[in-house]
Design a protein around this motif. Structure first.
Motif, PDB file in Angstrom:
ATOM      1  N   PRO A 140      -3.914 -28.606 -17.694  1.00  0.00           N
ATOM      2  CA  PRO A 140      -3.503 -27.690 -16.617  1.00  0.00           C
ATOM      3  C   PRO A 140      -2.419 -26.695 -17.008  1.00  0.00           C
ATOM      4  O   PRO A 140      -2.461 -25.534 -16.577  1.00  0.00           O
ATOM      5  CB  PRO A 140      -2.980 -28.640 -15.528  1.00  0.00           C
ATOM      6  CG  PRO A 140      -3.608 -29.962 -15.825  1.00  0.00           C
ATOM      7  CD  PRO A 140      -3.873 -30.015 -17.295  1.00  0.00           C
ATOM      8  N   ASP A 141      -1.433 -27.108 -17.809  1.00  0.00           N
ATOM      9  CA  ASP A 141      -0.315 -26.213 -18.125  1.00  0.00           C
ATOM     10  C   ASP A 141      -0.727 -25.098 -19.096  1.00  0.00           C
ATOM     11  O   ASP A 141       0.065 -24.208 -19.382  1.00  0.00           O
ATOM     12  CB  ASP A 141       0.897 -26.983 -18.670  1.00  0.00           C
ATOM     13  CG  ASP A 141       0.556 -27.917 -19.810  1.00  0.00           C
ATOM     14  OD1 ASP A 141      -0.545 -28.505 -19.805  1.00  0.00           O
ATOM     15  OD2 ASP A 141       1.394 -28.070 -20.726  1.00  0.00           O
ATOM     16  N   HIS A 142      -1.964 -25.150 -19.568  1.00  0.00           N
ATOM     17  CA  HIS A 142      -2.462 -24.119 -20.497  1.00  0.00           C
ATOM     18  C   HIS A 142      -3.548 -23.248 -19.875  1.00  0.00           C
ATOM     19  O   HIS A 142      -3.767 -22.131 -20.336  1.00  0.00           O
ATOM     20  CB  HIS A 142      -2.973 -24.778 -21.780  1.00  0.00           C
ATOM     21  CG  HIS A 142      -1.888 -25.518 -22.502  1.00  0.00           C
ATOM     22  ND1 HIS A 142      -1.253 -25.032 -23.619  1.00  0.00           N
ATOM     23  CD2 HIS A 142      -1.270 -26.693 -22.204  1.00  0.00           C
ATOM     24  CE1 HIS A 142      -0.307 -25.873 -23.986  1.00  0.00           C
ATOM     25  NE2 HIS A 142      -0.293 -26.897 -23.139  1.00  0.00           N
ATOM     26  N   ILE A 143      -4.226 -23.754 -18.838  1.00  0.00           N
ATOM     27  CA  ILE A 143      -5.358 -22.996 -18.272  1.00  0.00           C
ATOM     28  C   ILE A 143      -5.119 -22.475 -16.861  1.00  0.00           C
ATOM     29  O   ILE A 143      -5.693 -21.464 -16.475  1.00  0.00           O
ATOM     30  CB  ILE A 143      -6.675 -23.822 -18.278  1.00  0.00           C
ATOM     31  CG1 ILE A 143      -6.611 -25.009 -17.303  1.00  0.00           C
ATOM     32  CG2 ILE A 143      -7.006 -24.281 -19.679  1.00  0.00           C
ATOM     33  CD1 ILE A 143      -7.976 -25.701 -17.117  1.00  0.00           C
ATOM     34  N   SER A 243       0.583 -24.878 -30.434  1.00  0.00           N
ATOM     35  CA  SER A 243       0.101 -25.389 -29.142  1.00  0.00           C
ATOM     36  C   SER A 243       0.802 -26.714 -28.857  1.00  0.00           C
ATOM     37  O   SER A 243       2.014 -26.763 -28.918  1.00  0.00           O
ATOM     38  CB  SER A 243      -1.422 -25.515 -29.117  1.00  0.00           C
ATOM     39  OG  SER A 243      -2.024 -24.371 -29.702  1.00  0.00           O
ATOM     40  N   ASP A 244       0.057 -27.810 -28.611  1.00  0.00           N
ATOM     41  CA  ASP A 244       0.693 -29.086 -28.254  1.00  0.00           C
ATOM     42  C   ASP A 244       0.595 -30.128 -29.365  1.00  0.00           C
ATOM     43  O   ASP A 244       0.381 -31.308 -29.101  1.00  0.00           O
ATOM     44  CB  ASP A 244       0.072 -29.651 -26.973  1.00  0.00           C
ATOM     45  CG  ASP A 244       0.565 -28.935 -25.726  1.00  0.00           C
ATOM     46  OD1 ASP A 244       1.099 -27.815 -25.853  1.00  0.00           O
ATOM     47  OD2 ASP A 244       0.406 -29.483 -24.620  1.00  0.00           O
ATOM     48  N   VAL A 245       0.773 -29.698 -30.609  1.00  0.00           N
ATOM     49  CA  VAL A 245       0.864 -30.695 -31.685  1.00  0.00           C
ATOM     50  C   VAL A 245       1.980 -31.680 -31.336  1.00  0.00           C
ATOM     51  O   VAL A 245       1.854 -32.881 -31.558  1.00  0.00           O
ATOM     52  CB  VAL A 245       1.095 -30.026 -33.056  1.00  0.00           C
ATOM     53  CG1 VAL A 245       1.463 -31.056 -34.111  1.00  0.00           C
ATOM     54  CG2 VAL A 245      -0.160 -29.260 -33.478  1.00  0.00           C
ATOM     55  N   PHE A 290       4.491 -24.119 -27.894  1.00  0.00           N
ATOM     56  CA  PHE A 290       4.312 -23.903 -26.454  1.00  0.00           C
ATOM     57  C   PHE A 290       5.371 -24.656 -25.640  1.00  0.00           C
ATOM     58  O   PHE A 290       5.863 -24.151 -24.638  1.00  0.00           O
ATOM     59  CB  PHE A 290       2.907 -24.352 -26.044  1.00  0.00           C
ATOM     60  CG  PHE A 290       2.545 -24.013 -24.631  1.00  0.00           C
ATOM     61  CD1 PHE A 290       2.065 -22.754 -24.297  1.00  0.00           C
ATOM     62  CD2 PHE A 290       2.684 -24.953 -23.615  1.00  0.00           C
ATOM     63  CE1 PHE A 290       1.743 -22.430 -22.985  1.00  0.00           C
ATOM     64  CE2 PHE A 290       2.354 -24.642 -22.302  1.00  0.00           C
ATOM     65  CZ  PHE A 290       1.887 -23.379 -21.985  1.00  0.00           C
ATOM     66  N   HIS A 291       5.725 -25.864 -26.102  1.00  0.00           N
ATOM     67  CA  HIS A 291       6.708 -26.678 -25.360  1.00  0.00           C
ATOM     68  C   HIS A 291       8.085 -26.714 -26.028  1.00  0.00           C
ATOM     69  O   HIS A 291       8.893 -27.588 -25.739  1.00  0.00           O
ATOM     70  CB  HIS A 291       6.179 -28.099 -25.161  1.00  0.00           C
ATOM     71  CG  HIS A 291       4.977 -28.176 -24.271  1.00  0.00           C
ATOM     72  ND1 HIS A 291       4.978 -27.754 -22.965  1.00  0.00           N
ATOM     73  CD2 HIS A 291       3.712 -28.622 -24.497  1.00  0.00           C
ATOM     74  CE1 HIS A 291       3.770 -27.931 -22.421  1.00  0.00           C
ATOM     75  NE2 HIS A 291       2.987 -28.459 -23.334  1.00  0.00           N
ATOM     76  N   PHE A 292       8.342 -25.767 -26.956  1.00  0.00           N
ATOM     77  CA  PHE A 292       9.672 -25.658 -27.558  1.00  0.00           C
ATOM     78  C   PHE A 292      10.598 -24.932 -26.574  1.00  0.00           C
ATOM     79  O   PHE A 292      10.137 -24.120 -25.774  1.00  0.00           O
ATOM     80  CB  PHE A 292       9.629 -24.828 -28.850  1.00  0.00           C
ATOM     81  CG  PHE A 292       9.020 -25.499 -30.055  1.00  0.00           C
ATOM     82  CD1 PHE A 292       8.438 -26.749 -29.986  1.00  0.00           C
ATOM     83  CD2 PHE A 292       9.039 -24.841 -31.286  1.00  0.00           C
ATOM     84  CE1 PHE A 292       7.874 -27.342 -31.109  1.00  0.00           C
ATOM     85  CE2 PHE A 292       8.486 -25.428 -32.418  1.00  0.00           C
ATOM     86  CZ  PHE A 292       7.906 -26.681 -32.339  1.00  0.00           C
TER      87      PHE A 292
HETATM   88 ZN   LIG Z   1       0.870 -28.671 -22.824  1.00  0.00          ZN
END
Ligand SMILES: [Zn+2]
Length: 318
Positions: A140-143, A243-245, A290-292
């Motif tokens: 959800p947090d990406h689309i 991304s979300d690595v 993305f989450h940094f």
């Molecule tokens: Zn995410």
């Protein structure tokens, strides 16, 4: 007292005596628009802040004790018992195409996120001018940010690209029916809610190929079956869009074997993490995360059994 002496005395006086004048301007009460630019060769990259969600530590990491998770949150100076997870999509201007990588959480009531469109506009980028939206995976947090509050498309002229393995996984009805109630079933339902009625605008991409000029999709599966990172290259310059690595670096760069609750295959996700960061550290590659924490870019170095993030310093010079 002479004028000069009075001025010197005033300058030397404690701040409190001039407090009345300093307080006369009303506080702004809100943050400045969140965007940050840098160059990758001839490409111009703009990191755009979509917002952040603050959630309880409880249930956030699967394979450690709650005390360990609480201690990690405390050492990162989060609000007591909580973690804050920011969302940072990226616009890449390749010269021929304007490419948005991930779309953020979209508008959600009472959640300080869904600011992508407003911050993009503040950055001078018209959402109508986006040519391609590339989704790294279908969480959800990406689309969700591909749509505005009334359900219309936020980037009406863009082709939307989704990773083929994620599309197959999340759109499969068997998988939906077998999914545990709660978060996992919710992910399947959300994918349908957001993507089904615009499926004709969505093409699927494969790993190892370009999704746009100079932007190559890399298999970093584990977080989801089709989770994808990107190498963005122009001339001899190259950055890695992870991304979300990892989710937030305070937890999972320092402790790459910790399992965030949202990992589909946490063992594989941890293997991917080590492989990806070993590569990035050896290459000394800039990573966009993305989450940094904003501006969501930095270098990763090996540090003991894990890694550490060296964030970029804000620069007025591109
Ligand atoms: Zn995410």
């Amino acid at each position: 007292m002479t004028g000069a002496a009075a001025a010197a005395a005033a300058a030397a006086a404690p701040l409190a005596t001039s407090g009345r004048a300093l307080a006369a301007a009303p506080p702004a009460g809100k943050q400045a628009p969140g965007f940050y630019r840098y160059k990758v060769g001839d490409f111009e990259v703009t990191a755009i802040h979509d917002g952040a969600v603050t959630r309880p530590v409880d249930g956030y990491v699967k394979n450690i004790s709650n005390d360990q998770a609480l201690a990690a949150a405390e050492s990162a100076y989060f609000k007591k018992g909580h973690v804050t997870i920011p969302f940072n999509p990226l616009v890449v201007n390749t010269g021929s195409r304007l490419v948005l990588i991930d779309a953020g959480l979209g508008p959600v009531q009472n959640v300080p996120a869904g600011m992508l469109v407003a911050n993009m506009t503040a950055a001078g980028i018209d959402p109508k001018s986006i040519d391609i939206v590339v989704l790294s995976h279908l969480h959800p947090d990406h689309i969700n940010g591909i749509k505005v509050a009334d359900g219309g498309l936020a980037f009406p002229n863009a082709e939307i690209k989704a990773p083929a393995p994620d599309w197959s996984w999340w759109m499969n009805d068997d998988n939906l029916n077998k999914a545990p109630e709660g978060m996992w079933k919710g992910y399947f339902q959300n994918t349908r809610r957001v993507l089904s009625n615009v499926a004709d605008k969505i093409t699927r991409y494969e790993w190892g190929k370009e999704v746009a000029p100079g932007i190559t999709a890399l298999d970093t599966s584990g977080h989801t079956p089709g989770h994808t990172s990107f190498a963005v290259a122009s001339g001899s310059a190259r950055i890695l869009v992870q991304s979300d690595v990892t989710n937030i670096p305070h937890f999972f760069l320092r402790n790459p074997d910790w399992h965030v609750a949202f990992d589909w295959d946490p063992i594989k996700a941890a293997q991917t993490r080590r492989k990806f960061y070993d590569m990035a550290a050896a290459e000394k590659a800039l990573i966009a995360g993305f989450h940094f924490p904003f501006p969501a870019a930095g270098y990763v170095e090996k540090d003991g059994a894990g890694y550490r993030l060296v964030p970029v310093a804000w620069s007025a010079v591109l």
